[in-house]
Design a protein around this motif. Structure first.
Motif, mmCIF file in Angstrom:
data_model
loop_
_atom_site.group_PDB
_atom_site.id
_atom_site.type_symbol
_atom_site.label_atom_id
_atom_site.label_comp_id
_atom_site.label_asym_id
_atom_site.label_seq_id
_atom_site.Cartn_x
_atom_site.Cartn_y
_atom_site.Cartn_z
ATOM 1 N N UNK A 131 15.437 33.551 -17.305
ATOM 2 C CA UNK A 131 14.271 32.793 -16.857
ATOM 3 C C UNK A 131 13.974 31.634 -17.799
ATOM 4 N N UNK A 132 14.080 31.879 -19.109
ATOM 5 C CA UNK A 132 13.819 30.832 -20.104
ATOM 6 C C UNK A 132 14.901 29.758 -20.053
ATOM 7 N N UNK A 133 16.167 30.162 -19.959
ATOM 8 C CA UNK A 133 17.274 29.201 -19.929
ATOM 9 C C UNK A 133 17.091 28.209 -18.786
ATOM 10 N N UNK A 134 16.877 28.742 -17.572
ATOM 11 C CA UNK A 134 16.716 27.872 -16.420
ATOM 12 C C UNK A 134 15.444 27.055 -16.468
ATOM 13 N N UNK A 135 14.350 27.673 -16.912
ATOM 14 C CA UNK A 135 13.063 26.976 -16.948
ATOM 15 C C UNK A 135 13.114 25.746 -17.854
ATOM 16 N N UNK A 136 13.711 25.873 -19.039
ATOM 17 C CA UNK A 136 13.729 24.747 -19.973
ATOM 18 C C UNK A 136 14.564 23.593 -19.427
ATOM 19 N N UNK A 137 15.624 23.888 -18.692
ATOM 20 C CA UNK A 137 16.409 22.823 -18.062
ATOM 21 C C UNK A 137 15.570 22.110 -17.008
ATOM 22 N N UNK A 138 14.858 22.897 -16.192
ATOM 23 C CA UNK A 138 13.983 22.302 -15.177
ATOM 24 C C UNK A 138 12.861 21.507 -15.837
ATOM 25 N N UNK A 139 12.265 22.046 -16.879
ATOM 26 C CA UNK A 139 11.133 21.410 -17.556
ATOM 27 C C UNK A 139 11.501 20.034 -18.118
ATOM 28 N N UNK A 140 12.657 19.945 -18.756
ATOM 29 C CA UNK A 140 13.018 18.701 -19.434
ATOM 30 C C UNK A 140 13.812 17.731 -18.558
ATOM 31 N N UNK A 141 14.364 18.233 -17.445
ATOM 32 C CA UNK A 141 15.230 17.353 -16.656
ATOM 33 C C UNK A 141 14.895 17.339 -15.173
ATOM 34 N N UNK A 142 13.990 18.202 -14.732
ATOM 35 C CA UNK A 142 13.660 18.249 -13.316
ATOM 36 C C UNK A 142 12.163 18.230 -13.090
ATOM 37 N N UNK A 143 11.709 19.074 -12.188
ATOM 38 C CA UNK A 143 10.285 19.160 -11.843
ATOM 39 C C UNK A 143 9.923 20.604 -11.551
ATOM 40 N N UNK A 144 8.967 21.121 -12.304
ATOM 41 C CA UNK A 144 8.534 22.502 -12.086
ATOM 42 C C UNK A 144 7.915 22.679 -10.704
ATOM 43 N N UNK A 145 7.248 21.628 -10.208
ATOM 44 C CA UNK A 145 6.565 21.736 -8.916
ATOM 45 C C UNK A 145 7.544 21.852 -7.747
ATOM 46 N N UNK A 146 8.797 21.454 -7.991
ATOM 47 C CA UNK A 146 9.787 21.524 -6.911
ATOM 48 C C UNK A 146 10.927 22.471 -7.311
ATOM 49 N N UNK A 147 10.561 23.502 -8.041
ATOM 50 C CA UNK A 147 11.565 24.442 -8.542
ATOM 51 C C UNK A 147 11.377 25.829 -7.933
ATOM 52 N N UNK A 148 12.473 26.555 -7.809
ATOM 53 C CA UNK A 148 12.482 27.880 -7.189
ATOM 54 C C UNK A 148 13.270 28.851 -8.072
ATOM 55 N N UNK A 149 13.126 30.124 -7.740
ATOM 56 C CA UNK A 149 13.860 31.171 -8.467
ATOM 57 C C UNK A 149 14.680 31.975 -7.482
#
Length: 519
Positions: A131-149
Protein backbone atom coordinates in the motif's frame (compact mmCIF):
# COMPACT_ATOMS: atom_id res chain seq x y z
CA UNK A 1 -17.79 9.46 -9.10
CA UNK A 2 -14.01 9.13 -9.00
CA UNK A 3 -13.25 11.93 -6.56
CA UNK A 4 -12.70 9.64 -3.55
CA UNK A 5 -11.20 11.59 -0.70
CA UNK A 6 -9.47 10.49 2.51
CA UNK A 7 -11.57 9.61 5.51
CA UNK A 8 -15.09 9.58 4.13
CA UNK A 9 -14.42 7.69 0.91
CA UNK A 10 -17.34 5.85 -0.60
CA UNK A 11 -17.02 2.10 -0.80
CA UNK A 12 -18.27 1.98 -4.41
CA UNK A 13 -16.42 -0.52 -6.60
CA UNK A 14 -15.64 0.09 -10.24
CA UNK A 15 -14.29 -1.95 -13.14
CA UNK A 16 -11.14 -0.82 -14.92
CA UNK A 17 -12.82 -1.14 -18.32
CA UNK A 18 -15.40 1.53 -17.42
CA UNK A 19 -12.74 4.22 -17.00
CA UNK A 20 -12.35 6.80 -19.75
CA UNK A 21 -8.77 7.75 -20.42
CA UNK A 22 -5.28 6.29 -19.99
CA UNK A 23 -4.73 4.15 -16.86
CA UNK A 24 -1.44 3.32 -15.15
CA UNK A 25 -1.41 0.02 -13.24
CA UNK A 26 1.44 -0.12 -10.71
CA UNK A 27 2.73 -3.57 -9.78
CA UNK A 28 5.21 -4.22 -6.97
CA UNK A 29 7.57 -6.52 -8.90
CA UNK A 30 8.31 -7.14 -12.59
CA UNK A 31 6.94 -10.72 -12.59
CA UNK A 32 3.68 -9.52 -11.05
CA UNK A 33 3.37 -6.85 -13.77
CA UNK A 34 3.64 -9.53 -16.45
CA UNK A 35 1.00 -11.71 -14.75
CA UNK A 36 -1.37 -8.73 -14.49
CA UNK A 37 -0.91 -7.84 -18.15
CA UNK A 38 -1.56 -11.45 -19.18
CA UNK A 39 -4.74 -11.51 -17.09
CA UNK A 40 -6.10 -8.24 -18.47
CA UNK A 41 -5.57 -9.08 -22.14
CA UNK A 42 -4.11 -11.72 -24.39
CA UNK A 43 -3.11 -8.98 -26.83
CA UNK A 44 -0.84 -6.80 -24.71
CA UNK A 45 2.15 -5.07 -26.28
CA UNK A 46 5.56 -5.34 -24.63
CA UNK A 47 7.49 -2.07 -24.61
CA UNK A 48 10.78 -1.15 -22.96
CA UNK A 49 12.33 1.86 -21.29
CA UNK A 50 16.12 1.58 -20.78
CA UNK A 51 15.72 -2.19 -20.81
CA UNK A 52 12.83 -2.20 -18.32
CA UNK A 53 9.73 -3.89 -19.77
CA UNK A 54 6.25 -2.52 -19.40
CA UNK A 55 2.98 -3.52 -21.01
CA UNK A 56 0.44 -1.64 -23.10
CA UNK A 57 -3.15 -2.78 -23.52
CA UNK A 58 -5.49 -0.96 -25.93
CA UNK A 59 -9.22 -1.15 -26.39
CA UNK A 60 -11.63 1.09 -28.25
CA UNK A 61 -11.76 3.80 -25.58
CA UNK A 62 -9.05 2.86 -23.13
CA UNK A 63 -5.28 2.53 -22.88
CA UNK A 64 -3.82 0.63 -19.92
CA UNK A 65 -0.12 0.68 -19.04
CA UNK A 66 1.14 -1.95 -16.61
CA UNK A 67 4.52 -1.08 -15.10
CA UNK A 68 6.44 -2.24 -12.08
CA UNK A 69 8.22 -0.92 -9.06
CA UNK A 70 11.04 -2.97 -7.54
CA UNK A 71 9.99 -2.81 -3.91
CA UNK A 72 10.26 0.56 -2.18
CA UNK A 73 11.24 3.34 -4.60
CA UNK A 74 11.10 6.03 -1.90
CA UNK A 75 12.85 6.30 1.44
CA UNK A 76 13.08 8.80 4.30
CA UNK A 77 16.04 11.20 4.34
CA UNK A 78 17.27 14.30 6.16
CA UNK A 79 19.91 16.94 5.38
CA UNK A 80 20.21 17.69 9.10
CA UNK A 81 23.40 16.54 10.83
CA UNK A 82 23.67 15.54 14.48
CA UNK A 83 20.79 14.66 16.76
CA UNK A 84 18.02 14.91 17.73
CA UNK A 85 16.58 15.23 14.26
CA UNK A 86 12.90 15.44 13.37
CA UNK A 87 13.17 17.07 9.95
CA UNK A 88 12.87 14.58 7.11
CA UNK A 89 11.14 13.92 3.81
CA UNK A 90 10.44 11.13 1.36
CA UNK A 91 12.98 11.07 -1.48
CA UNK A 92 13.73 8.63 -4.32
CA UNK A 93 15.73 5.77 -2.83
CA UNK A 94 18.21 5.70 -5.72
CA UNK A 95 19.31 9.26 -4.88
CA UNK A 96 20.49 8.52 -1.33
CA UNK A 97 21.10 4.75 -1.21
CA UNK A 98 23.89 3.26 -3.32
CA UNK A 99 22.35 -0.21 -3.21
CA UNK A 100 19.12 1.15 -4.76
CA UNK A 101 20.76 2.79 -7.81
CA UNK A 102 19.21 0.11 -10.00
CA UNK A 103 15.72 1.40 -9.14
CA UNK A 104 16.22 4.75 -10.93
CA UNK A 105 15.00 3.58 -14.33
CA UNK A 106 11.92 1.92 -12.80
CA UNK A 107 10.92 5.18 -11.10
CA UNK A 108 11.65 7.23 -14.22
CA UNK A 109 9.45 4.92 -16.27
CA UNK A 110 6.59 5.13 -13.79
CA UNK A 111 6.93 8.92 -13.67
CA UNK A 112 6.88 9.17 -17.48
CA UNK A 113 3.79 6.95 -17.79
CA UNK A 114 2.04 8.72 -14.91
CA UNK A 115 2.27 12.04 -16.77
CA UNK A 116 0.45 10.45 -19.71
CA UNK A 117 -2.32 8.86 -17.62
CA UNK A 118 -5.53 10.11 -16.06
CA UNK A 119 -6.18 7.22 -13.64
CA UNK A 120 -3.92 5.15 -11.42
CA UNK A 121 -4.33 1.68 -9.92
CA UNK A 122 -2.16 0.49 -7.04
CA UNK A 123 -1.82 -3.21 -7.83
CA UNK A 124 1.09 -3.81 -5.45
CA UNK A 125 0.81 -6.61 -2.89
CA UNK A 126 -2.26 -6.08 -0.74
CA UNK A 127 -0.48 -5.45 2.54
CA UNK A 128 0.91 -2.44 4.39
CA UNK A 129 4.18 -2.37 2.45
CA UNK A 130 2.46 -2.71 -0.92
CA UNK A 131 0.00 0.00 0.00
CA UNK A 132 2.84 2.41 0.87
CA UNK A 133 4.88 1.56 -2.25
CA UNK A 134 2.00 2.26 -4.61
CA UNK A 135 0.68 5.26 -2.69
CA UNK A 136 3.98 7.16 -2.76
CA UNK A 137 4.26 6.68 -6.53
CA UNK A 138 0.72 7.99 -6.97
CA UNK A 139 1.34 10.85 -4.51
CA UNK A 140 4.46 12.17 -6.22
CA UNK A 141 3.66 11.36 -9.84
CA UNK A 142 -0.11 10.98 -10.19
CA UNK A 143 -3.31 12.03 -8.45
CA UNK A 144 -4.76 10.53 -5.29
CA UNK A 145 -8.24 11.71 -6.29
CA UNK A 146 -8.12 9.56 -9.42
CA UNK A 147 -6.46 6.53 -7.86
CA UNK A 148 -7.81 3.06 -7.10
CA UNK A 149 -6.74 -0.08 -5.27
CA UNK A 150 -6.72 -3.63 -6.64
CA UNK A 151 -7.03 -6.42 -4.10
CA UNK A 152 -6.04 -10.02 -4.88
CA UNK A 153 -4.52 -12.92 -2.98
CA UNK A 154 -3.04 -14.86 -5.90
CA UNK A 155 -1.76 -14.12 -9.40
CA UNK A 156 -4.16 -16.58 -11.00
CA UNK A 157 -5.78 -15.09 -14.09
CA UNK A 158 -9.39 -15.46 -12.91
CA UNK A 159 -8.70 -13.79 -9.56
CA UNK A 160 -6.76 -10.94 -11.16
CA UNK A 161 -9.57 -10.25 -13.64
CA UNK A 162 -12.13 -10.24 -10.83
CA UNK A 163 -9.95 -7.84 -8.85
CA UNK A 164 -9.74 -5.34 -11.72
CA UNK A 165 -13.50 -5.55 -12.18
CA UNK A 166 -13.90 -4.51 -8.52
CA UNK A 167 -11.44 -1.67 -7.91
CA UNK A 168 -11.87 0.22 -4.65
CA UNK A 169 -10.65 3.57 -3.32
CA UNK A 170 -7.10 3.75 -2.02
CA UNK A 171 -6.73 1.84 1.25
CA UNK A 172 -5.83 4.83 3.42
CA UNK A 173 -6.01 2.84 6.66
CA UNK A 174 -3.14 0.64 5.54
CA UNK A 175 -1.32 3.55 3.89
CA UNK A 176 -1.38 5.67 7.04
CA UNK A 177 -0.41 2.69 9.18
CA UNK A 178 2.56 1.99 6.92
CA UNK A 179 3.70 5.60 6.71
CA UNK A 180 3.44 5.93 10.49
CA UNK A 181 5.53 2.83 11.10
CA UNK A 182 8.18 3.85 8.57
CA UNK A 183 8.48 7.32 10.06
CA UNK A 184 8.48 6.12 13.65
CA UNK A 185 11.14 3.51 12.86
CA UNK A 186 13.22 6.13 11.06
CA UNK A 187 12.99 8.72 13.86
CA UNK A 188 13.80 6.15 16.55
CA UNK A 189 16.59 4.53 14.57
CA UNK A 190 18.45 7.59 13.34
CA UNK A 191 18.39 9.42 16.67
CA UNK A 192 19.42 6.48 18.83
CA UNK A 193 22.06 5.38 16.29
CA UNK A 194 23.57 8.86 16.12
CA UNK A 195 23.51 9.16 19.92
CA UNK A 196 25.32 5.84 20.34
CA UNK A 197 27.88 6.72 17.67
CA UNK A 198 28.51 10.09 19.31
CA UNK A 199 28.83 8.53 22.76
CA UNK A 200 31.45 6.04 21.52
CA UNK A 201 33.45 8.83 19.88
CA UNK A 202 33.45 11.05 22.96
CA UNK A 203 34.43 8.13 25.19
CA UNK A 204 37.11 6.55 22.99
CA UNK A 205 37.83 9.04 20.16
CA UNK A 206 37.10 6.17 17.77
CA UNK A 207 34.73 6.77 14.84
CA UNK A 208 32.51 3.71 14.86
CA UNK A 209 29.04 3.81 13.34
CA UNK A 210 26.53 1.97 15.53
CA UNK A 211 23.09 0.98 14.33
CA UNK A 212 19.96 0.82 16.46
CA UNK A 213 16.36 0.09 15.54
CA UNK A 214 12.96 -0.07 17.21
CA UNK A 215 12.71 -3.81 16.43
CA UNK A 216 16.37 -4.63 15.79
CA UNK A 217 17.69 -3.45 19.17
CA UNK A 218 15.28 -5.33 21.51
CA UNK A 219 15.85 -8.45 19.40
CA UNK A 220 19.60 -8.05 19.65
CA UNK A 221 19.32 -7.68 23.44
CA UNK A 222 17.30 -10.90 23.65
CA UNK A 223 20.00 -12.75 21.71
CA UNK A 224 22.81 -11.18 23.74
CA UNK A 225 21.12 -12.03 27.06
CA UNK A 226 20.65 -15.63 25.93
CA UNK A 227 24.31 -15.92 24.89
CA UNK A 228 25.46 -14.42 28.20
CA UNK A 229 23.35 -16.93 30.11
CA UNK A 230 24.89 -19.75 28.07
CA UNK A 231 28.41 -18.43 28.66
CA UNK A 232 27.92 -18.26 32.43
CA UNK A 233 26.36 -21.72 32.69
CA UNK A 234 28.26 -24.23 34.86
CA UNK A 235 27.56 -27.87 33.90
CA UNK A 236 26.91 -30.29 36.74
CA UNK A 237 26.93 -34.10 36.65
CA UNK A 238 23.65 -35.99 36.63
CA UNK A 239 22.65 -39.63 36.30
CA UNK A 240 19.90 -41.37 34.36
CA UNK A 241 18.66 -44.83 35.40
CA UNK A 242 16.97 -47.21 32.95
CA UNK A 243 15.90 -50.79 33.46
CA UNK A 244 15.56 -53.51 30.81
CA UNK A 245 12.52 -55.69 31.30
CA UNK A 246 11.66 -59.02 29.71
CA UNK A 247 8.24 -60.52 29.07
CA UNK A 248 7.60 -63.59 26.93
CA UNK A 249 11.05 -63.27 25.41
CA UNK A 250 10.55 -59.60 24.42
CA UNK A 251 12.76 -56.92 25.97
CA UNK A 252 11.56 -53.37 26.57
CA UNK A 253 12.87 -50.40 28.56
CA UNK A 254 11.48 -48.40 31.48
CA UNK A 255 12.76 -45.09 32.88
CA UNK A 256 13.19 -44.16 36.54
CA UNK A 257 10.48 -41.63 37.38
CA UNK A 258 12.92 -39.38 39.28
CA UNK A 259 15.45 -39.09 36.42
CA UNK A 260 17.86 -37.44 36.40
CA UNK A 261 19.26 -38.01 39.90
CA UNK A 262 21.94 -35.57 41.12
CA UNK A 263 24.59 -37.96 42.49
CA UNK A 264 26.12 -41.34 41.71
CA UNK A 265 25.49 -42.66 45.23
CA UNK A 266 21.71 -42.37 44.83
CA UNK A 267 21.88 -43.86 41.33
CA UNK A 268 23.94 -46.83 42.58
CA UNK A 269 21.53 -47.42 45.45
CA UNK A 270 18.56 -47.58 43.09
CA UNK A 271 20.42 -49.86 40.68
CA UNK A 272 21.41 -52.31 43.42
CA UNK A 273 17.91 -52.45 44.85
CA UNK A 274 16.32 -53.16 41.46
CA UNK A 275 18.87 -55.85 40.57
CA UNK A 276 18.36 -57.44 43.94
CA UNK A 277 14.58 -57.53 43.58
CA UNK A 278 14.90 -59.32 40.17
CA UNK A 279 11.47 -58.15 39.06
CA UNK A 280 9.18 -55.11 39.01
CA UNK A 281 5.48 -55.15 39.81
CA UNK A 282 3.00 -53.50 37.43
CA UNK A 283 1.09 -50.82 39.39
CA UNK A 284 -0.82 -49.35 36.46
CA UNK A 285 -1.34 -49.97 32.75
CA UNK A 286 -3.39 -47.69 30.51
CA UNK A 287 -4.21 -48.01 26.82
CA UNK A 288 -5.97 -45.01 25.27
CA UNK A 289 -6.97 -44.23 21.69
CA UNK A 290 -6.87 -40.56 20.75
CA UNK A 291 -8.08 -38.76 17.66
CA UNK A 292 -5.90 -35.96 16.34
CA UNK A 293 -7.45 -33.38 14.03
CA UNK A 294 -5.45 -32.07 11.07
CA UNK A 295 -3.34 -28.94 11.60
CA UNK A 296 -4.74 -25.70 10.15
CA UNK A 297 -3.61 -24.37 6.77
CA UNK A 298 -0.35 -22.44 6.73
CA UNK A 299 0.11 -18.81 7.55
CA UNK A 300 3.60 -17.41 7.00
CA UNK A 301 4.78 -18.06 10.56
CA UNK A 302 3.59 -21.69 10.56
CA UNK A 303 5.23 -22.23 7.17
CA UNK A 304 8.50 -20.79 8.47
CA UNK A 305 8.38 -23.03 11.57
CA UNK A 306 7.72 -26.17 9.57
CA UNK A 307 10.24 -25.36 6.84
CA UNK A 308 12.88 -24.84 9.54
CA UNK A 309 11.98 -28.12 11.28
CA UNK A 310 11.58 -30.29 8.19
CA UNK A 311 13.75 -28.66 5.52
CA UNK A 312 16.27 -26.74 7.61
CA UNK A 313 15.37 -23.44 5.91
CA UNK A 314 15.94 -20.12 7.67
CA UNK A 315 12.86 -17.88 8.05
CA UNK A 316 14.21 -15.52 5.36
CA UNK A 317 14.85 -18.34 2.88
CA UNK A 318 11.32 -19.67 3.41
CA UNK A 319 9.86 -16.18 2.92
CA UNK A 320 11.86 -15.55 -0.26
CA UNK A 321 11.03 -18.92 -1.81
CA UNK A 322 7.34 -18.51 -0.91
CA UNK A 323 7.32 -15.12 -2.63
CA UNK A 324 8.92 -16.69 -5.71
CA UNK A 325 6.19 -19.35 -5.79
CA UNK A 326 3.57 -16.61 -5.43
CA UNK A 327 5.03 -14.64 -8.35
CA UNK A 328 4.83 -17.83 -10.44
CA UNK A 329 1.11 -18.03 -9.53
CA UNK A 330 1.66 -21.38 -7.83
CA UNK A 331 0.52 -20.35 -4.34
CA UNK A 332 -1.54 -17.59 -2.80
CA UNK A 333 -0.02 -14.53 -1.16
CA UNK A 334 2.37 -15.82 1.54
CA UNK A 335 2.70 -12.85 3.90
CA UNK A 336 -0.50 -13.59 5.76
CA UNK A 337 -1.39 -14.26 9.37
CA UNK A 338 -4.57 -16.18 8.55
CA UNK A 339 -5.16 -19.86 9.32
CA UNK A 340 -8.47 -19.92 7.44
CA UNK A 341 -9.28 -20.73 3.82
CA UNK A 342 -11.98 -18.66 2.07
CA UNK A 343 -15.38 -20.27 1.49
CA UNK A 344 -15.35 -18.79 -2.02
CA UNK A 345 -12.38 -20.95 -3.01
CA UNK A 346 -13.23 -23.84 -5.34
CA UNK A 347 -11.46 -26.59 -3.39
CA UNK A 348 -12.43 -29.40 -5.75
CA UNK A 349 -11.16 -27.51 -8.79
CA UNK A 350 -7.78 -26.95 -7.12
CA UNK A 351 -7.57 -30.64 -6.14
CA UNK A 352 -8.38 -31.75 -9.68
CA UNK A 353 -5.62 -29.50 -11.01
CA UNK A 354 -3.17 -30.86 -8.43
CA UNK A 355 -4.09 -34.37 -9.56
CA UNK A 356 -2.50 -33.57 -12.94
CA UNK A 357 0.87 -33.56 -11.14
CA UNK A 358 2.12 -37.15 -10.94
CA UNK A 359 3.29 -37.06 -7.31
CA UNK A 360 -0.12 -35.88 -6.05
CA UNK A 361 -2.49 -37.92 -8.25
CA UNK A 362 -2.88 -40.88 -5.90
CA UNK A 363 -3.10 -38.62 -2.84
CA UNK A 364 -5.91 -36.54 -4.37
CA UNK A 365 -7.78 -39.69 -5.43
CA UNK A 366 -7.52 -41.11 -1.91
CA UNK A 367 -8.59 -37.81 -0.33
CA UNK A 368 -11.70 -37.50 -2.49
CA UNK A 369 -12.58 -41.12 -1.68
CA UNK A 370 -12.02 -40.65 2.09
CA UNK A 371 -14.03 -37.42 2.24
CA UNK A 372 -16.66 -38.61 -0.29
CA UNK A 373 -16.16 -35.27 -1.99
CA UNK A 374 -17.27 -33.28 1.06
CA UNK A 375 -14.40 -30.84 1.40
CA UNK A 376 -14.54 -28.95 4.68
CA UNK A 377 -11.15 -27.56 5.73
CA UNK A 378 -9.91 -27.37 9.31
CA UNK A 379 -9.42 -23.79 10.49
CA UNK A 380 -7.10 -22.21 13.02
CA UNK A 381 -7.82 -19.27 15.30
CA UNK A 382 -5.73 -16.64 13.53
CA UNK A 383 -7.28 -14.31 10.95
CA UNK A 384 -6.00 -11.71 8.53
CA UNK A 385 -8.39 -9.15 7.03
CA UNK A 386 -6.28 -8.82 3.88
CA UNK A 387 -5.47 -12.40 2.86
CA UNK A 388 -6.51 -16.00 3.53
CA UNK A 389 -4.20 -18.82 4.61
CA UNK A 390 -1.60 -19.98 2.09
CA UNK A 391 -2.92 -22.44 -0.49
CA UNK A 392 -1.72 -23.89 -3.83
CA UNK A 393 -3.50 -22.44 -6.83
CA UNK A 394 -3.42 -25.72 -8.74
CA UNK A 395 -1.29 -24.33 -11.57
CA UNK A 396 1.32 -26.84 -12.72
CA UNK A 397 4.88 -25.94 -11.63
CA UNK A 398 7.47 -25.45 -14.35
CA UNK A 399 11.26 -25.51 -13.92
CA UNK A 400 11.32 -25.21 -10.14
CA UNK A 401 14.59 -25.54 -8.25
CA UNK A 402 15.01 -28.32 -5.72
CA UNK A 403 14.38 -25.92 -2.83
CA UNK A 404 11.33 -24.39 -4.52
CA UNK A 405 9.91 -27.88 -5.06
CA UNK A 406 10.55 -28.80 -1.43
CA UNK A 407 8.61 -25.80 -0.10
CA UNK A 408 5.87 -26.14 -2.70
CA UNK A 409 5.45 -29.81 -1.72
CA UNK A 410 5.13 -28.81 1.94
CA UNK A 411 2.38 -26.30 1.08
CA UNK A 412 0.48 -28.77 -1.15
CA UNK A 413 0.62 -31.56 1.43
CA UNK A 414 -0.58 -29.26 4.21
CA UNK A 415 -3.44 -28.11 1.96
CA UNK A 416 -4.46 -31.72 1.31
CA UNK A 417 -4.23 -32.56 5.02
CA UNK A 418 -6.69 -29.88 6.16
CA UNK A 419 -9.55 -31.74 4.40
CA UNK A 420 -8.56 -35.21 5.63
CA UNK A 421 -10.07 -37.20 8.53
CA UNK A 422 -8.50 -37.28 11.96
CA UNK A 423 -5.64 -39.63 12.74
CA UNK A 424 -6.18 -42.32 15.41
CA UNK A 425 -3.21 -43.14 17.64
CA UNK A 426 -3.03 -45.75 20.40
CA UNK A 427 -1.07 -44.62 23.45
CA UNK A 428 -0.02 -47.13 26.11
CA UNK A 429 1.64 -46.35 29.42
CA UNK A 430 2.72 -48.52 32.34
CA UNK A 431 3.97 -47.75 35.84
CA UNK A 432 6.10 -50.42 37.52
CA UNK A 433 7.46 -50.54 41.05
CA UNK A 434 10.36 -52.29 42.74
CA UNK A 435 9.04 -54.35 45.67
CA UNK A 436 9.94 -53.20 49.19
CA UNK A 437 11.83 -50.06 48.02
CA UNK A 438 8.96 -48.43 46.12
CA UNK A 439 11.19 -47.14 43.32
CA UNK A 440 8.92 -46.40 40.34
CA UNK A 441 9.62 -46.75 36.63
CA UNK A 442 7.52 -45.88 33.59
CA UNK A 443 7.40 -46.99 29.98
CA UNK A 444 5.15 -45.98 27.12
CA UNK A 445 4.22 -47.04 23.62
CA UNK A 446 2.62 -45.39 20.61
CA UNK A 447 1.07 -46.92 17.48
CA UNK A 448 -0.71 -45.15 14.60
CA UNK A 449 -3.89 -47.19 14.08
CA UNK A 450 -5.41 -44.96 11.38
CA UNK A 451 -3.19 -42.50 9.57
CA UNK A 452 -5.91 -40.07 8.40
CA UNK A 453 -4.32 -36.71 7.59
CA UNK A 454 -0.86 -38.10 8.38
CA UNK A 455 -1.04 -39.86 4.99
CA UNK A 456 -0.88 -36.47 3.30
CA UNK A 457 1.30 -34.60 5.78
CA UNK A 458 3.47 -37.26 7.45
CA UNK A 459 5.84 -34.87 9.21
CA UNK A 460 4.02 -35.15 12.55
CA UNK A 461 3.69 -38.93 12.53
CA UNK A 462 5.16 -40.42 15.72
CA UNK A 463 7.68 -43.25 15.58
CA UNK A 464 6.10 -46.57 16.43
CA UNK A 465 7.05 -47.86 19.86
CA UNK A 466 5.45 -51.03 21.24
CA UNK A 467 5.37 -52.25 24.80
CA UNK A 468 3.74 -55.59 25.72
CA UNK A 469 0.30 -55.71 27.25
CA UNK A 470 0.61 -55.71 31.04
CA UNK A 471 -1.82 -56.31 33.86
CA UNK A 472 -1.86 -54.81 37.33
CA UNK A 473 0.00 -56.89 39.88
CA UNK A 474 1.95 -58.73 37.19
CA UNK A 475 5.62 -59.39 37.93
CA UNK A 476 8.01 -58.50 35.10
CA UNK A 477 11.55 -59.87 35.01
CA UNK A 478 14.46 -57.41 35.30
CA UNK A 479 16.98 -58.16 32.53
CA UNK A 480 19.41 -55.40 33.45
CA UNK A 481 19.86 -51.91 34.92
CA UNK A 482 21.96 -49.13 33.39
CA UNK A 483 23.20 -45.88 34.92
CA UNK A 484 24.33 -43.24 32.46
CA UNK A 485 26.34 -40.19 33.49
CA UNK A 486 25.78 -36.91 31.69
CA UNK A 487 26.07 -33.22 32.45
CA UNK A 488 23.43 -30.56 32.71
CA UNK A 489 23.28 -28.46 29.59
CA UNK A 490 22.80 -24.73 29.10
CA UNK A 491 19.85 -23.39 27.17
CA UNK A 492 20.19 -24.33 23.52
CA UNK A 493 21.94 -21.90 21.22
CA UNK A 494 19.30 -19.80 19.53
CA UNK A 495 18.38 -20.70 15.97
CA UNK A 496 16.91 -18.14 13.64
CA UNK A 497 13.49 -19.74 13.94
CA UNK A 498 13.72 -19.40 17.76
CA UNK A 499 14.33 -15.67 17.38
CA UNK A 500 11.33 -15.42 15.05
CA UNK A 501 9.11 -17.14 17.63
CA UNK A 502 10.30 -14.74 20.32
CA UNK A 503 9.62 -11.69 18.11
CA UNK A 504 6.10 -12.93 17.48
CA UNK A 505 5.51 -13.66 21.17
CA UNK A 506 6.36 -10.07 22.14
CA UNK A 507 4.63 -8.68 19.03
CA UNK A 508 7.48 -6.74 17.47
CA UNK A 509 8.09 -6.54 13.73
CA UNK A 510 5.74 -7.77 11.01
CA UNK A 511 5.44 -10.84 8.80
CA UNK A 512 7.45 -8.96 6.17
CA UNK A 513 10.20 -7.49 8.37
CA UNK A 514 11.03 -10.11 11.03
CA UNK A 515 13.04 -12.50 8.86
CA UNK A 516 15.23 -9.78 7.26
CA UNK A 517 15.92 -8.25 10.69
CA UNK A 518 17.03 -11.65 12.03
CA UNK A 519 19.49 -11.96 9.14
Amino acid sequence: MYNWLKGGAAKTKIGIWTLKGPVLVIAEKPKAARKIAEALSQHFIIRKYEGVPYYEIRSTSLVIYVASAVGHLYTLHTEHQGYPVFEYKWVPAHVVEEEKKYSRKYLELLSKLARECHYYVNACDYDIEGSVIGYLIVKFHGSEERAFRAKFSSLVRSELRASFENLTPLDYDMVESGLCRHELDWIWGINVSRALTSAIYHATKRRITLSAGRVQTPTLKYVADRELERALFIPLPQYTITVKLRKAGKVFTAEFTENPVPDIKTASTVKSAVLKSKYLVVKDYVAERKEYSPPPPFNLSDLQYEAARILGFTPLKTQKIAEELYLEALISYPRTNSQKLPLSLNYEEILQKLARIDKYRSLVTRLLRETRGILKPVEGEKEDPAHPAIYPTGNTPQNLTREQWALYDLIVRRFLAVFAPSAVILHTRAVLEAPSTGYKFTCSGVVVEYSGWLTYYPYHAPSTKIIPHLTRGEKVEVAGVAVRESYTRPLAKLKKIDILKWMESVEIGTEATRAPIIE
